[in-house]
Design a protein around this motif. Structure first.
Motif, PDB file in Angstrom:
ATOM      1  N   GLY A 178       0.849  -1.050  -0.026  1.00 17.20           N
ATOM      2  CA  GLY A 178       0.024   0.077  -0.071  1.00 17.20           C
ATOM      3  C   GLY A 178       0.818   1.332   0.148  1.00 17.20           C
ATOM      4  N   PRO A 179       0.977   1.905  -1.276  1.00 22.63           N
ATOM      5  CA  PRO A 179       1.804   3.119  -1.051  1.00 22.63           C
ATOM      6  C   PRO A 179       1.094   4.446  -0.485  1.00 22.63           C
ATOM      7  CG  PRO A 179       0.947   2.509  -3.447  1.00 22.63           C
ATOM      8  CD  PRO A 179       0.424   1.497  -2.547  1.00 22.63           C
ATOM      9  N   LEU A 180       1.909   5.333   0.056  1.00 25.33           N
ATOM     10  CA  LEU A 180       1.714   6.596   0.379  1.00 25.33           C
ATOM     11  C   LEU A 180       2.799   7.451  -0.022  1.00 25.33           C
ATOM     12  CD1 LEU A 180       0.545   5.711   3.960  1.00 25.33           C
ATOM     13  CD2 LEU A 180      -0.975   6.432   2.237  1.00 25.33           C
ATOM     14  N   VAL A 181       2.227   8.758  -0.475  1.00 21.28           N
ATOM     15  CA  VAL A 181       3.413   9.627  -1.150  1.00 21.28           C
ATOM     16  C   VAL A 181       3.524  10.806   0.082  1.00 21.28           C
ATOM     17  CG1 VAL A 181       4.174  11.228  -2.933  1.00 21.28           C
ATOM     18  CG2 VAL A 181       2.904   8.901  -3.297  1.00 21.28           C
ATOM     19  N   CYS A 182       4.563  10.844   0.524  1.00 18.35           N
ATOM     20  CA  CYS A 182       5.052  11.998   1.532  1.00 18.35           C
ATOM     21  C   CYS A 182       4.267  12.465   2.498  1.00 18.35           C
ATOM     22  CB  CYS A 182       5.416  13.274   0.400  1.00 18.35           C
ATOM     23  SG  CYS A 182       6.289  14.485   1.496  1.00 18.35           S
ATOM     24  N   PHE A 183       3.493  13.506   2.426  1.00 21.11           N
ATOM     25  CA  PHE A 183       2.417  14.220   3.355  1.00 21.11           C
ATOM     26  C   PHE A 183       1.689  13.277   3.661  1.00 21.11           C
ATOM     27  CE2 PHE A 183      -1.347  17.029   3.109  1.00 21.11           C
ATOM     28  CZ  PHE A 183      -1.001  17.675   4.261  1.00 21.11           C
ATOM     29  N   GLU A 184       1.260  12.278   3.011  1.00 24.22           N
ATOM     30  CA  GLU A 184      -0.047  11.271   3.241  1.00 24.22           C
ATOM     31  C   GLU A 184       0.401  10.493   4.485  1.00 24.22           C
ATOM     32  OE1 GLU A 184      -2.196  11.049  -1.132  1.00 24.22           O
ATOM     33  OE2 GLU A 184      -0.319   9.612  -0.472  1.00 24.22           O
ATOM     34  N   SER A 185       1.360  10.285   4.695  1.00 23.69           N
ATOM     35  CA  SER A 185       1.887   9.419   6.068  1.00 23.69           C
ATOM     36  C   SER A 185       1.305  10.245   7.213  1.00 23.69           C
ATOM     37  CB  SER A 185       3.413   9.011   6.036  1.00 23.69           C
ATOM     38  OG  SER A 185       4.172  10.212   6.370  1.00 23.69           O
ATOM     39  N   ALA A 186       0.942  11.311   7.190  1.00 27.05           N
ATOM     40  CA  ALA A 186       0.565  11.912   8.386  1.00 27.05           C
ATOM     41  C   ALA A 186      -0.914  11.581   8.810  1.00 27.05           C
ATOM     42  CB  ALA A 186       0.686  13.467   8.328  1.00 27.05           C
ATOM     43  N   PHE A 187      -1.699  11.211   7.662  1.00 26.22           N
ATOM     44  CA  PHE A 187      -3.203  11.015   7.703  1.00 26.22           C
ATOM     45  C   PHE A 187      -3.192   9.286   8.334  1.00 26.22           C
ATOM     46  CE2 PHE A 187      -2.701  14.493   5.067  1.00 26.22           C
ATOM     47  CZ  PHE A 187      -3.826  15.141   5.273  1.00 26.22           C
ATOM     48  N   PRO A 188      -3.781   9.172   9.555  1.00 28.45           N
ATOM     49  CA  PRO A 188      -4.148   7.814  10.124  1.00 28.45           C
ATOM     50  C   PRO A 188      -5.202   7.149   9.135  1.00 28.45           C
ATOM     51  CG  PRO A 188      -4.063   9.410  12.077  1.00 28.45           C
ATOM     52  CD  PRO A 188      -4.062  10.124  10.681  1.00 28.45           C
ATOM     53  N   ASP A 189      -6.048   7.630   8.726  1.00 28.09           N
ATOM     54  CA  ASP A 189      -7.296   7.248   7.949  1.00 28.09           C
ATOM     55  C   ASP A 189      -6.704   6.665   6.426  1.00 28.09           C
ATOM     56  OD1 ASP A 189      -7.188   9.943   7.187  1.00 28.09           O
ATOM     57  OD2 ASP A 189      -8.683   9.164   5.742  1.00 28.09           O
ATOM     58  N   MET A 190      -5.738   7.044   6.033  1.00 29.78           N
ATOM     59  CA  MET A 190      -5.193   6.535   4.714  1.00 29.78           C
ATOM     60  C   MET A 190      -4.569   5.232   4.809  1.00 29.78           C
ATOM     61  SD  MET A 190      -3.836   9.988   2.338  1.00 29.78           S
ATOM     62  CE  MET A 190      -4.244   8.962   1.185  1.00 29.78           C
ATOM     63  N   SER A 191      -3.577   5.047   5.994  1.00 30.95           N
ATOM     64  CA  SER A 191      -2.896   3.939   5.992  1.00 30.95           C
ATOM     65  C   SER A 191      -3.975   2.693   6.516  1.00 30.95           C
ATOM     66  CB  SER A 191      -2.011   4.257   7.088  1.00 30.95           C
ATOM     67  OG  SER A 191      -2.124   4.630   8.231  1.00 30.95           O
ATOM     68  N   ALA A 245       6.069   7.463  10.535  1.00 34.39           N
ATOM     69  CA  ALA A 245       5.847   5.944  10.010  1.00 34.39           C
ATOM     70  C   ALA A 245       5.771   5.082  11.260  1.00 34.39           C
ATOM     71  CB  ALA A 245       6.666   5.708   9.180  1.00 34.39           C
ATOM     72  N   ALA A 246       6.312   5.016  12.160  1.00 32.83           N
ATOM     73  CA  ALA A 246       6.078   4.528  13.594  1.00 32.83           C
ATOM     74  C   ALA A 246       4.787   4.350  14.177  1.00 32.83           C
ATOM     75  CB  ALA A 246       7.045   5.093  14.703  1.00 32.83           C
ATOM     76  N   LEU A 247       4.127   5.559  14.055  1.00 30.12           N
ATOM     77  CA  LEU A 247       2.860   5.479  14.581  1.00 30.12           C
ATOM     78  C   LEU A 247       1.541   4.945  13.483  1.00 30.12           C
ATOM     79  CD1 LEU A 247       1.668   6.787  17.195  1.00 30.12           C
ATOM     80  CD2 LEU A 247       3.940   7.762  16.090  1.00 30.12           C
ATOM     81  N   ARG A 248       1.971   4.944  12.173  1.00 31.59           N
ATOM     82  CA  ARG A 248       1.209   4.253  11.087  1.00 31.59           C
ATOM     83  C   ARG A 248       1.527   2.788  11.382  1.00 31.59           C
ATOM     84  NH1 ARG A 248       0.414   9.139  10.957  1.00 31.59           N
ATOM     85  NH2 ARG A 248      -0.832   8.632  12.779  1.00 31.59           N
ATOM     86  N   ALA A 249       2.607   2.669  11.763  1.00 37.83           N
ATOM     87  CA  ALA A 249       2.642   0.818  11.731  1.00 37.83           C
ATOM     88  C   ALA A 249       2.013   0.257  12.997  1.00 37.83           C
ATOM     89  CB  ALA A 249       4.458   0.727  12.020  1.00 37.83           C
ATOM     90  N   ALA A 250       2.082   1.029  14.027  1.00 38.24           N
ATOM     91  CA  ALA A 250       1.454   0.596  15.335  1.00 38.24           C
ATOM     92  C   ALA A 250      -0.006   0.471  15.331  1.00 38.24           C
ATOM     93  CB  ALA A 250       2.014   1.407  16.507  1.00 38.24           C
TER      94      ALA A 250
END
Length: 536
Positions: free
Chosen positions: A391-404, A437-442
């Protein structure tokens, strides 16, 4: 007559005199609020004083609760929010110049009603019920501020308070239950309990009870929330070419990325990831470039996930796209960035605000948006288990929990962030971005790789803990990270942003009670000679 007047007694006779001006005192208080609001930023990278988040709001809360009225409390909230946003985004100053100040002032307004709420619940000597309600409502109000400013058009969820705890295992477990929102909620609750403990001697029992409740939640997260169950591994190569300047910068960077990628040959990789905008032309319309990338994938024995920042070959406008290239050529899997950076990648209301391009490094042309998230299937290595879907995200999008979360629900087993913070080298931005990215992984229970052009590049396991060392902004290198996979469905993936819904209910109930007069906050007692203020 107009204006504030003070009635003083002189020799048994009342004397109506103009009240002394307090503009200087008000300005000093506003500056103090700005400084108090900036303190929490020290808990984030690069300072990384994560433990300060448990106390950083205390000075700001104490200032607001001492406000002589609701108007001043709102101003304390506003100026504190201004200080927070300026400190959190100070690295944007070279790009936005003076325009950063009105933007921070606009976003700071979101904390104005929070100032009212804090004073209503913590001002004066709060009753036991009011103090108990404050432990829930003050954090809930903060959470609604974070929700409002998380809208993409207001800059997105950069600098959420809970994100400062990205290295704390108990906080990462909490994130798997309620996302970064639950971590923010708990941190503000701790700060509120400390204020009750320090500033309300008669209500110390409530503060102690609040701290005990927070400790219980943290302990439950640390030992009661199960870690994601591992189910195999994935080997990913991260390529970080480094900074290249001059007229041959883009081509030099591409050549360096190719050389670094070739050095990974023979390491039985499942995927090689390049940073954002690593390719300056669209390979779907450039057969030579497509053949060049295909040959590189064949040489290293793994598919490449590159990132294109260029005009589409068969569509108008410029897109930022993650493109998958396999040993047999372009796979057809492509993801176009959906959430763009305001001013960096597009100008909101360009006919009105287009002048910003002459005052800073804002986007000369608006990028186009993608329409939907994409989960990509990787070609296998032959015998053995199939690699995970990406599942790819580009830059700024990693800040959004709902996208991951959406990508995980759609079947992604590995989340990939392609980023470039080269504009902000030497600032706090690269380290802050990588920590997200650590928060998105958790939250998702999925491994996450964060690959950049110039650093910081890093990889995280499904529990949010970093795997191996990060590549700093001074590195030009390629590294391999073997990451554990997990099929565990976290509570956050299952239930979503439930702390936000709870916060809406709590704040709504408090506002209704306040409207009914349940919380009446007396003004702080005046020292010295008693005076009555009248308006004529």
């Amino acid at each position: 007559m107009r204006g504030p007047f003070v009635i003083r007694r002189r020799g048994g006779r009342a004397d109506l005199s103009p009240a002394p001006r307090r503009s200087g005192r008000g300005a000093a208080r506003s500056l103090l609020a700005v400084g108090c609001g900036a303190l929490p930023v020290l808990a984030f990278p690069a300072p990384g004083l994560w433990w300060r988040a448990c106390l950083a709001l205390v000075p700001w809360l104490l200032l607001i609760r001492s406000a002589p009225g609701a108007r001043r409390a709102g101003l304390d909230g506003w100026f504190g929010g201004l200080g927070f946003m300026l400190a959190m985004h100070h690295w944007l100053l070279p790009s936005l110049h003076v325009f950063l100040l009105p933007l921070a002032a606009l976003l700071g307004l979101l904390w104005l009603p929070w100032g009212w709420l804090v004073r209503a619940l913590l001002g004066g000597t709060p009753s036991l019920p009011r103090a108990a309600v404050a432990l829930l409502a003050v954090p809930s109000g903060w959470l609604l501020v974070e929700l409002a400013r998380s809208w993409e058009g207001l800059g997105g969820p950069w600098g959420l308070l809970g994100a400062s705890q990205w290295q704390v295992p108990a906080a990462l477990r909490l994130a798997s239950v309620g996302g970064v929102w639950l971590v923010s909620l708990l941190l503000v609750a701790v700060n509120t309990a400390v204020v009750l403990l320090v500033a309300s001697p008669g209500r110390r029992a409530v503060g102690v009870a609040g701290l005990a409740a927070c400790a219980l939640v943290v302990g439950t997260a640390a030992w009661g929330v199960p870690a994601p169950r591992e189910s195999g591994t994935v080997r990913v190569g991260l390529v970080q070419p480094g900074v290249f300047g001059g007229p041959d910068g883009p081509e030099g960077r591409l050549a360096r990325a190719e050389a670094l990628t070739r050095s990974l040959a023979g390491q039985r990789l499942d995927l090689v990831v390049w940073g954002e905008s690593g390719v300056g032309a669209d390979p779907t319309g450039d057969p030579k470039l497509a053949a060049r990338l295909t040959a590189l994938s064949r040489a290293v024995g793994a598919p490449l996930l590159v990132n294109v920042d260029a005009r589409g070959a068969d569509r108008p406008g410029i897109y930022k796209s993650a493109v998958l290239v396999g040993p047999s050529g372009l796979t057809g899997d492509r993801y176009d960035k959906m959430r763009l950076v305001p001013f960096g990648e597009y100008i909101p209301a360009r006919p009105l605000l287009g002048w910003v391009t002459s005052a800073g490094r804002a986007a000369d042309e608006d990028r186009r948006r993608g329409s939907e998230p994409v989960v990509m299937a990787l070609p296998g290595r032959g015998a053995g288990a199939s690699p995970p879907r990406v599942g790819p995200l580009v830059c700024f999008e990693s800040a959004f929990p709902d996208m991951s979360r959406r990508l995980t629900r759609d079947g992604a087993g590995l989340l990939v962030v392609q980023s470039s913070t080269s504009t902000f080298q030497g600032s706090w931005a690269p380290a802050q971005h990588a920590s997200l990215a650590a928060l998105r992984a958790a939250e998702t229970g999925r491994p996450v790789v964060h690959a950049t052009l110039t650093g910081v590049s890093a990889a995280y396991g499904p529990d949010g803990r970093r795997v191996g060392r990060a590549l700093g902004t001074d590195a030009s290198a390629a590294v391999v990270r073997e990451l554990p996979l997990s099929g565990t469905t976290t509570a956050y993936v299952r239930w979503g942003d439930w702390p936000l819904y709870g916060a809406l209910v709590v704040v709504g109930a408090v506002c209704a009670a306040e409207g009914a007069g349940a919380f009446r906050t007396p003004a702080p007692a005046r020292r010295g000679r008693r005076a009555r203020t009248a308006r004529a």
